[in-house]
Design an enzyme around this catalytic site. Structure first.
Site, short mmCIF file in Angstrom:
data_model
loop_
_atom_site.label_atom_id
_atom_site.label_comp_id
_atom_site.label_asym_id
_atom_site.label_seq_id
_atom_site.Cartn_x
_atom_site.Cartn_y
_atom_site.Cartn_z
NE ARG A 88 1.12 -1.31 -6.71
CZ ARG A 88 0.49 -2.19 -5.93
NH1 ARG A 88 0.93 -3.43 -5.83
NH2 ARG A 88 -0.59 -1.83 -5.24
CG HIS A 146 -1.38 1.91 -1.48
ND1 HIS A 146 -1.82 2.12 -2.77
CD2 HIS A 146 -1.59 0.58 -1.23
CE1 HIS A 146 -2.27 0.98 -3.27
NE2 HIS A 146 -2.14 0.04 -2.36
CD GLN A 180 -5.52 -0.64 0.33
OE1 GLN A 180 -4.99 -1.24 -0.59
NE2 GLN A 180 -6.59 -1.10 0.95
CG ASP A 193 0.78 -3.27 4.84
OD1 ASP A 193 0.61 -4.32 4.18
OD2 ASP A 193 1.36 -2.27 4.37
CB CYS A 220 -3.76 -2.73 2.25
SG CYS A 220 -2.12 -3.29 2.77
NE ARG A 232 -7.22 -0.26 -3.48
CZ ARG A 232 -6.02 -0.64 -3.95
NH1 ARG A 232 -5.50 -1.78 -3.56
NH2 ARG A 232 -5.31 0.13 -4.76
#
Ligand code: CP
Ligand code: NVA
Length: 332
Positions: free
Chosen positions: A106, A133, A136, A229, A270, A315
């Site tokens: 990440r 991402h 996700q 988001d 998310c 996730r």
């Protein structure tokens, strides 16, 4: 379906069938977990988690998923390793590739994770970059499938910063999976034209629409899924807040927006989210600009439409599927 030894860097690298396979595998792992059916299929393997940005969900999802599969985990961040400051990502990857069976990264530019994958010699998984991402997305589309029973033909609307990692990835995922994608955002926050053209091309083959709209009420009409988001992403400058609040204050997901959507609408995010004043940044923004809620109201966040905690749980099941599919032996 053989994904053995593949990296998972962005959904553009994966076919529709491969993504659907990962979603099915995720549902299967979720079922096993719920029924206490052991699945230590990768016993004895080791993975490294490299985080140049903070995380709650992604880190914990990788760790728990790895333990459930019987693997060992090492977590590294810039404070506790040489990565970045004293050693290049390329050298780091080469070293870790000699010790570990898989590496999660990440951080910042997508090119970093692409370079890491090119040098590591083992599968590399993108746990979020500035551009994408992808893990996700698997959680999001598993959640959508759980609610609607199918994906094709649904309408997903993203409200907010249309060029951030999550919005970019949603546009790609929708185009691959045949879900109609609409962005509700001011023009200055629409995504890169090249990426739009790529997605529109893919959408022709999966028979769905990729659309952009400045008016949030027009955009969200008949939506099955409304997604938002944070308005400022990790790695962006602190002094961008004021400009971004001004650009996005009319794109908040509130009950007025939700009531305009389809009757069966679900709300996704998310996370983390600024829906109240119980965060340091939320409190600072309130003191400076008088805003109590940002991208979503507390009312929507806590409503029956909101599936954000199912999404967060997913996730773990989906990341487990990615690790299993890419680390298992070819003929298993
Ligand atoms: N959604 C997500 O990636 O959360 P974290 O930043 O907590 O990992
Ligand atoms: N766009 C957000 C996503 C967090 C999971 C960020 O990059 O900060």
């Amino acid at each position: 379906m053989n994904l053995s030894q593949r990296s998972f860097l962005k959904l553009l690298d994966y076919t529709k069938e491969e993504i659907e396979y990962l979603l099915d595998l995720s549902a299967d792992f979720k079922n096993k977990k719920k029924n206490n059916i052991p699945h230590e299929y990768l016993k004895g393997k080791n993975i490294a988690l490299l985080f140049e940005k903070t995380s709650t969900r992604t880190r914990c999802a990788f760790e728990v998923a790895a333990y459930d599969l019987g693997m060992h985990v090492t977590f590294l961040d810039p404070q506790s390793s040489q990565m970045g400051k004293k050693e290049s990502i390329e050298d780091t990857a080469k070293v870790l590739g000699r010790m570990y069976d898989g590496i999660e990264y990440r951080g910042f530019s997508q090119s970093i994770v692409e370079n890491l994958a090119a040098s590591a010699g083992v599968p590399v998984w993108n746990g979020l970059t500035n551009e994408f991402h992808p893990t996700q997305m698997l959680a999001d589309f598993l959640t959508i499938k759980e609610n609607f029973g199918h994906l094709k033909g649904l309408k997903l609307v993203f409200c907010g910063d249309g060029r951030n990692n999550v919005a970019n990835s949603l546009m790609v995922a929708c185009s691959k999976l045949g879900v109609n994608y609409t962005l509700a955002a001011p023009k200055s926050l629409w995504p890169d034209e090249n990426l739009v053209n790529i997605c529109k091309d893919i959408a022709i083959s999966t028979n769905c629409q990729i659309e952009f709209e400045e008016d949030i009420i027009k955009a969200t009409k008949d939506a099955n899924c409304i997604y938002t988001d944070v308005w400022v992403s990790m790695g962006e400058a602190d002094n961008i807040w004021e400009e971004r609040l001004n650009l996005l204050k009319n794109y908040q997901v509130n009950m007025n927006v939700l009531n305009n959507a389809s009757q069966d609408v679900i709300f996704l995010h998310c996370l983390p989210s600024f829906h109240d004043l119980n965060t340091t940044i939320g409190e600072e923004i309130y003191k400076k600009f008088g805003l109590k809620e940002m991208e979503v109201t507390d009312e929507v966040f806590r409503s029956k439409y909101s599936k954000v905690f199912d999404e967060a749980e997913n996730r773990m099941h989906t990341i487990k599927a990615v690790m299993y599919a890419t680390l298992k032996d070819k003929d298993e």
